[in-house]
Design an enzyme around this catalytic site. Sequence first.
Site, PDB file in Angstrom:
ATOM      1  N   ASP A 160      -8.359  83.082  -9.184  1.00  0.00           N
ATOM      2  CA  ASP A 160      -8.117  82.742 -10.586  1.00  0.00           C
ATOM      3  C   ASP A 160      -6.691  83.089 -11.008  1.00  0.00           C
ATOM      4  O   ASP A 160      -6.071  83.990 -10.445  1.00  0.00           O
ATOM      5  CB  ASP A 160      -9.132  83.495 -11.465  1.00  0.00           C
ATOM      6  CG  ASP A 160      -9.246  82.887 -12.858  1.00  0.00           C
ATOM      7  OD1 ASP A 160      -8.769  81.750 -13.063  1.00  0.00           O
ATOM      8  OD2 ASP A 160      -9.810  83.557 -13.739  1.00  0.00           O
ATOM      9  N   ASN A 202     -15.491  73.354 -14.099  1.00  0.00           N
ATOM     10  CA  ASN A 202     -14.076  72.963 -14.143  1.00  0.00           C
ATOM     11  C   ASN A 202     -13.853  71.478 -14.468  1.00  0.00           C
ATOM     12  O   ASN A 202     -12.740  71.078 -14.801  1.00  0.00           O
ATOM     13  CB  ASN A 202     -13.364  73.320 -12.826  1.00  0.00           C
ATOM     14  CG  ASN A 202     -13.132  74.802 -12.644  1.00  0.00           C
ATOM     15  OD1 ASN A 202     -13.181  75.331 -11.524  1.00  0.00           O
ATOM     16  ND2 ASN A 202     -12.874  75.526 -13.723  1.00  0.00           N
TER      17      ASN A 202
END
Length: 256
Positions: A36, A84
Site C-alpha cells: 500500500d 479497487n
Amino acid sequence: MIESLRGFIKPGSEEEALIQKIDFSKLPKHVAVIMDGNGRWAKMRNLPRVEGHKAGLKAVKEIVETCPRMGIKYLTLYAFSKENWKRPQKEVKTLWGLLANYLKKESSVLVKNEFRLNVIGQMEQIPERTKKELVRVMDMTRNYDKFIINLALNYSGRSEIVDAVKKILDTDRIKGNDLNEELFSKYIYTSGIPDPDLLIRTSGELRISNFLLWQIAYSEIWVTPVYWPDFNRRNMIEAILEYQSRERRFGDIKAG
Ligand code: IPE
Ligand code: IPE
Ligand code: MG
C-alpha cells in the site's frame, strides 16, 4: 551467511550486518504483503498516481528477488482488491496494463529461476490482455516449486469464503456434519499452501482491507510507515527480524 545470499549482499554493508542477526532456522515459510501507499508516494513527489504504481513494480522485483534467496518459500502479494474497481477508470486501466507489461518482461526471470506464479482471486473479470499473460505465465511455471508467488488479483477475502462455501455445496457429498476447518481449507484459493506466518502492510494503515481473512487467523502482523515503492530488501530483513522476536503462543501460555 547462507550460500544463496553470498555475492548478493555487499560485504561490510549495513544489510550484511542485519542479515547476520537472522536465525535461518526460524524463517517464516509464508510472507503475505499488503502493498500500500503507491498513490501517496507519487503525491509526495507531485507526480501522477500511476508513477507510484510504476515505482511499486520495482519494489515487487526487489522483493521477489530477495525472498527466495533468504529461504522464504511462499510470497503472497495483494496487488488489486475487488474494491479497487471503485477507483477512476483510467487508474484501473493503467494498473492492469502495467501488470500485463510486467508479466511480458519478467516471465523469463520466473522461468529461469524456476519460480511458480499463482493467482488468487476471481480471474473472470480481469481484462483480457492481462488475463492472457497471467494464464501464459501460470502455465509456463506450474511445475516449478523453488519459490511460489501468489498474486492476489481482483481479490476479496469475503468472496473467497463465499466461493469456498459455494464449491462445498456444489459437491453434494459434504454434509454439514462432515465439515471442519481442515476440510474447509481445501476449498479456499490458497488450498495446499500454509497460512502466512507474517503479514506485512506498508504505508502505515492499521487495517486488513479484506485480505486473506481466513488465513491470517494467527499470522504475525507488521506494519511499516514506508510507502510500498520505497520498500526494499533492508525493510524485508527488518520485518523478518521483528517476526523472529515475537513469541507465537497460538493461545497457549508459552511458545509452542
Ligand atoms: C497500493 O497503493 C496499490 C493498489 C491498491 C493497487 P495505493 O494505490 O492504494 O496507494 P495509496 O494508498 O492511495 O497511497
Ligand atoms: C489494499 O489497499 C489493496 C491493495 C494493496 C491491493 P487499498 O489502498 O485498496 O486499501 P484501503 O482502501 O486503504 O483500505
Ligand atoms: Mg491504498
